[in-house]
Design a protein around this motif. Structure first.
Motif, PDB file in Angstrom:
ATOM      1  N   ASN A  30       0.826  -1.208   0.000  1.00 42.45           N
ATOM      2  CA  ASN A  30       0.000   0.000   0.000  1.00 42.45           C
ATOM      3  C   ASN A  30       0.860   1.257   0.000  1.00 42.45           C
ATOM      4  O   ASN A  30       0.507   2.252  -0.629  1.00 42.45           O
ATOM      5  CB  ASN A  30      -0.953  -0.008   1.193  1.00 42.45           C
ATOM      6  CG  ASN A  30      -2.165  -0.852   0.941  1.00 42.45           C
ATOM      7  OD1 ASN A  30      -2.945  -0.563   0.028  1.00 42.45           O
ATOM      8  ND2 ASN A  30      -2.325  -1.905   1.708  1.00 42.45           N
ATOM      9  N   LEU A  31       1.990   1.220   0.698  1.00 38.08           N
ATOM     10  CA  LEU A  31       2.908   2.366   0.677  1.00 38.08           C
ATOM     11  C   LEU A  31       3.472   2.591  -0.721  1.00 38.08           C
ATOM     12  O   LEU A  31       3.564   3.732  -1.198  1.00 38.08           O
ATOM     13  CB  LEU A  31       4.059   2.152   1.663  1.00 38.08           C
ATOM     14  CG  LEU A  31       3.769   2.365   3.130  1.00 38.08           C
ATOM     15  CD1 LEU A  31       4.987   1.984   3.967  1.00 38.08           C
ATOM     16  CD2 LEU A  31       3.366   3.796   3.403  1.00 38.08           C
ATOM     17  N   VAL A  32       3.845   1.493  -1.391  1.00 39.28           N
ATOM     18  CA  VAL A  32       4.379   1.593  -2.755  1.00 39.28           C
ATOM     19  C   VAL A  32       3.315   2.128  -3.709  1.00 39.28           C
ATOM     20  O   VAL A  32       3.591   2.987  -4.550  1.00 39.28           O
ATOM     21  CB  VAL A  32       4.926   0.221  -3.227  1.00 39.28           C
ATOM     22  CG1 VAL A  32       5.233   0.224  -4.709  1.00 39.28           C
ATOM     23  CG2 VAL A  32       6.159  -0.148  -2.426  1.00 39.28           C
ATOM     24  N   ALA A  33       2.088   1.640  -3.569  1.00 41.81           N
ATOM     25  CA  ALA A  33       0.992   2.119  -4.424  1.00 41.81           C
ATOM     26  C   ALA A  33       0.733   3.603  -4.190  1.00 41.81           C
ATOM     27  O   ALA A  33       0.486   4.359  -5.134  1.00 41.81           O
ATOM     28  CB  ALA A  33      -0.269   1.308  -4.166  1.00 41.81           C
ATOM     29  N   MET A  34       0.811   4.024  -2.938  1.00 43.48           N
ATOM     30  CA  MET A  34       0.607   5.439  -2.627  1.00 43.48           C
ATOM     31  C   MET A  34       1.719   6.297  -3.214  1.00 43.48           C
ATOM     32  O   MET A  34       1.465   7.371  -3.782  1.00 43.48           O
ATOM     33  CB  MET A  34       0.519   5.633  -1.113  1.00 43.48           C
ATOM     34  CG  MET A  34       0.135   7.040  -0.701  1.00 43.48           C
ATOM     35  SD  MET A  34       0.027   7.216   1.088  1.00 43.48           S
ATOM     36  CE  MET A  34      -1.617   6.580   1.339  1.00 43.48           C
ATOM     37  N   ALA A  35       2.947   5.828  -3.129  1.00 44.90           N
ATOM     38  CA  ALA A  35       4.074   6.563  -3.709  1.00 44.90           C
ATOM     39  C   ALA A  35       3.954   6.635  -5.229  1.00 44.90           C
ATOM     40  O   ALA A  35       4.246   7.668  -5.837  1.00 44.90           O
ATOM     41  CB  ALA A  35       5.394   5.903  -3.314  1.00 44.90           C
ATOM     42  N   ALA A  36       3.505   5.539  -5.857  1.00 45.22           N
ATOM     43  CA  ALA A  36       3.329   5.531  -7.312  1.00 45.22           C
ATOM     44  C   ALA A  36       2.238   6.518  -7.716  1.00 45.22           C
ATOM     45  O   ALA A  36       2.396   7.259  -8.700  1.00 45.22           O
ATOM     46  CB  ALA A  36       2.987   4.129  -7.795  1.00 45.22           C
ATOM     47  N   ALA A  37       1.146   6.555  -6.972  1.00 40.46           N
ATOM     48  CA  ALA A  37       0.076   7.504  -7.272  1.00 40.46           C
ATOM     49  C   ALA A  37       0.563   8.939  -7.125  1.00 40.46           C
ATOM     50  O   ALA A  37       0.267   9.800  -7.963  1.00 40.46           O
ATOM     51  CB  ALA A  37      -1.119   7.252  -6.357  1.00 40.46           C
ATOM     52  N   GLN A  38       1.357   9.179  -6.089  1.00 39.94           N
ATOM     53  CA  GLN A  38       1.905  10.521  -5.890  1.00 39.94           C
ATOM     54  C   GLN A  38       2.823  10.903  -7.047  1.00 39.94           C
ATOM     55  O   GLN A  38       2.781  12.034  -7.536  1.00 39.94           O
ATOM     56  CB  GLN A  38       2.658  10.582  -4.567  1.00 39.94           C
ATOM     57  CG  GLN A  38       3.181  11.951  -4.229  1.00 39.94           C
ATOM     58  CD  GLN A  38       3.878  11.976  -2.880  1.00 39.94           C
ATOM     59  OE1 GLN A  38       4.123  10.940  -2.279  1.00 39.94           O
ATOM     60  NE2 GLN A  38       4.189  13.167  -2.415  1.00 39.94           N
ATOM     61  N   GLN A  39       3.629   9.962  -7.505  1.00 42.40           N
ATOM     62  CA  GLN A  39       4.516  10.226  -8.632  1.00 42.40           C
ATOM     63  C   GLN A  39       3.713  10.495  -9.906  1.00 42.40           C
ATOM     64  O   GLN A  39       4.059  11.383 -10.686  1.00 42.40           O
ATOM     65  CB  GLN A  39       5.465   9.057  -8.838  1.00 42.40           C
ATOM     66  CG  GLN A  39       6.510   9.304  -9.897  1.00 42.40           C
ATOM     67  CD  GLN A  39       7.465   8.127 -10.028  1.00 42.40           C
ATOM     68  OE1 GLN A  39       7.266   7.079  -9.433  1.00 42.40           O
ATOM     69  NE2 GLN A  39       8.502   8.317 -10.819  1.00 42.40           N
ATOM     70  N   ILE A  40       2.646   9.750 -10.129  1.00 43.03           N
ATOM     71  CA  ILE A  40       1.805   9.968 -11.315  1.00 43.03           C
ATOM     72  C   ILE A  40       1.144  11.338 -11.254  1.00 43.03           C
ATOM     73  O   ILE A  40       1.110  12.067 -12.250  1.00 43.03           O
ATOM     74  CB  ILE A  40       0.758   8.842 -11.434  1.00 43.03           C
ATOM     75  CG1 ILE A  40       1.454   7.539 -11.813  1.00 43.03           C
ATOM     76  CG2 ILE A  40      -0.329   9.192 -12.439  1.00 43.03           C
ATOM     77  CD1 ILE A  40       0.586   6.308 -11.703  1.00 43.03           C
ATOM     78  N   TYR A  41       0.621  11.708 -10.090  1.00 42.86           N
ATOM     79  CA  TYR A  41       0.005  13.028  -9.942  1.00 42.86           C
ATOM     80  C   TYR A  41       1.027  14.136 -10.166  1.00 42.86           C
ATOM     81  O   TYR A  41       0.746  15.141 -10.807  1.00 42.86           O
ATOM     82  CB  TYR A  41      -0.631  13.179  -8.561  1.00 42.86           C
ATOM     83  CG  TYR A  41      -1.806  12.279  -8.317  1.00 42.86           C
ATOM     84  CD1 TYR A  41      -2.663  11.887  -9.343  1.00 42.86           C
ATOM     85  CD2 TYR A  41      -2.071  11.791  -7.045  1.00 42.86           C
ATOM     86  CE1 TYR A  41      -3.744  11.053  -9.105  1.00 42.86           C
ATOM     87  CE2 TYR A  41      -3.148  10.954  -6.800  1.00 42.86           C
ATOM     88  CZ  TYR A  41      -3.974  10.593  -7.839  1.00 42.86           C
ATOM     89  OH  TYR A  41      -5.039   9.775  -7.603  1.00 42.86           O
ATOM     90  N   SER A  42       2.226  13.941  -9.657  1.00 41.56           N
ATOM     91  CA  SER A  42       3.292  14.923  -9.840  1.00 41.56           C
ATOM     92  C   SER A  42       3.668  15.056 -11.314  1.00 41.56           C
ATOM     93  O   SER A  42       3.848  16.171 -11.817  1.00 41.56           O
ATOM     94  CB  SER A  42       4.511  14.525  -9.015  1.00 41.56           C
ATOM     95  OG  SER A  42       5.564  15.421  -9.217  1.00 41.56           O
ATOM     96  N   SER A  43       3.766  13.932 -12.021  1.00 41.76           N
ATOM     97  CA  SER A  43       4.081  13.962 -13.453  1.00 41.76           C
ATOM     98  C   SER A  43       2.981  14.663 -14.241  1.00 41.76           C
ATOM     99  O   SER A  43       3.252  15.417 -15.177  1.00 41.76           O
ATOM    100  CB  SER A  43       4.271  12.548 -13.998  1.00 41.76           C
ATOM    101  OG  SER A  43       5.376  11.934 -13.392  1.00 41.76           O
ATOM    102  N   ALA A  44       1.733  14.425 -13.844  1.00 38.71           N
ATOM    103  CA  ALA A  44       0.615  15.085 -14.526  1.00 38.71           C
ATOM    104  C   ALA A  44       0.678  16.600 -14.319  1.00 38.71           C
ATOM    105  O   ALA A  44       0.398  17.378 -15.243  1.00 38.71           O
ATOM    106  CB  ALA A  44      -0.707  14.533 -14.030  1.00 38.71           C
ATOM    107  N   LEU A  45       1.064  17.028 -13.127  1.00 37.33           N
ATOM    108  CA  LEU A  45       1.215  18.462 -12.869  1.00 37.33           C
ATOM    109  C   LEU A  45       2.329  19.056 -13.707  1.00 37.33           C
ATOM    110  O   LEU A  45       2.205  20.175 -14.230  1.00 37.33           O
ATOM    111  CB  LEU A  45       1.476  18.696 -11.383  1.00 37.33           C
ATOM    112  CG  LEU A  45       0.277  18.577 -10.446  1.00 37.33           C
ATOM    113  CD1 LEU A  45       0.738  18.660  -8.996  1.00 37.33           C
ATOM    114  CD2 LEU A  45      -0.750  19.643 -10.746  1.00 37.33           C
ATOM    115  N   GLN A  46       3.440  18.331 -13.829  1.00 39.36           N
ATOM    116  CA  GLN A  46       4.540  18.801 -14.647  1.00 39.36           C
ATOM    117  C   GLN A  46       4.123  18.953 -16.111  1.00 39.36           C
ATOM    118  O   GLN A  46       4.479  19.916 -16.764  1.00 39.36           O
ATOM    119  CB  GLN A  46       5.745  17.835 -14.547  1.00 39.36           C
ATOM    120  CG  GLN A  46       6.412  17.814 -13.199  1.00 39.36           C
ATOM    121  CD  GLN A  46       7.098  19.141 -12.870  1.00 39.36           C
ATOM    122  OE1 GLN A  46       7.491  19.899 -13.737  1.00 39.36           O
ATOM    123  NE2 GLN A  46       7.217  19.414 -11.578  1.00 39.36           N
TER     124      GLN A  46
END
Length: 144
Positions: free
Chosen positions: A123-139
């Motif tokens: 669940n921690l890894v999934a949360m980190a992946a989601a955060q990375q995807i959201y960050s990439s979308a913002l970029q």
């Protein structure tokens, strides 16, 4: 529900499961609880917030069409019960010399703890992946 919220609900459930496992391990040698009975091992019962069948049969575009994570339904006593050990010198021995202990397997509890820890880590890894995807979308949004 967003991906991070689903992972957060999974983290909450697995943390509670670890707490129950820790209680079982801590009470392996408990002969009496506050009410005088032997400690009974417990298990956490968890599952999806909303039934999968309901998500499939919902025809309208509502929030119920999205996964809602998991939740704790309760904590139940294990069916293993107790074990009686012959220890006539023990202060809690009955008239026949038997002491009642919880029927808790150390190996079973430890393997469940490892499995639960892995689910927590997932669940921690999934949360980190989601955060990375959201960050990439913002970029990407900033570049256009």
């Amino acid at each position: 529900m967003e991906a991070m919220e689903i992972s957060r609900s999974g983290l909450d459930v697995e943390w509670r499961r670890l707490e129950v496992i820790a209680q079982n391990l801590a009470n392996m040698s408990t002969t009496r609880t506050g009410d005088g009975a032997a400690y009974i091992a417990r298990r956490l019962v968890s599952g999806p917030v909303e039934s999968f069948q309901r998500v499939l049969t919902t025809e309208t575009e509502t929030a119920s069409l999205h996964p809602n994570g998991v939740r704790v339904y309760g904590i139940e006593a294990k069916d293993d019960g107790v074990k009686r050990v012959y220890e006539p010198g023990h202060p809690h021995a009955d008239e026949q010399g038997f002491v009642t202990y919880p029927n808790i397997s150390h190996a079973e509890e430890m393997s469940l703890m490892v499995r639960t820890s892995r689910a927590y880590e997932a669940n921690l890894v999934a949360m980190a992946a989601a955060q990375q995807i959201y960050s990439s979308a913002l970029q990407l949004g900033r570049q256009s």
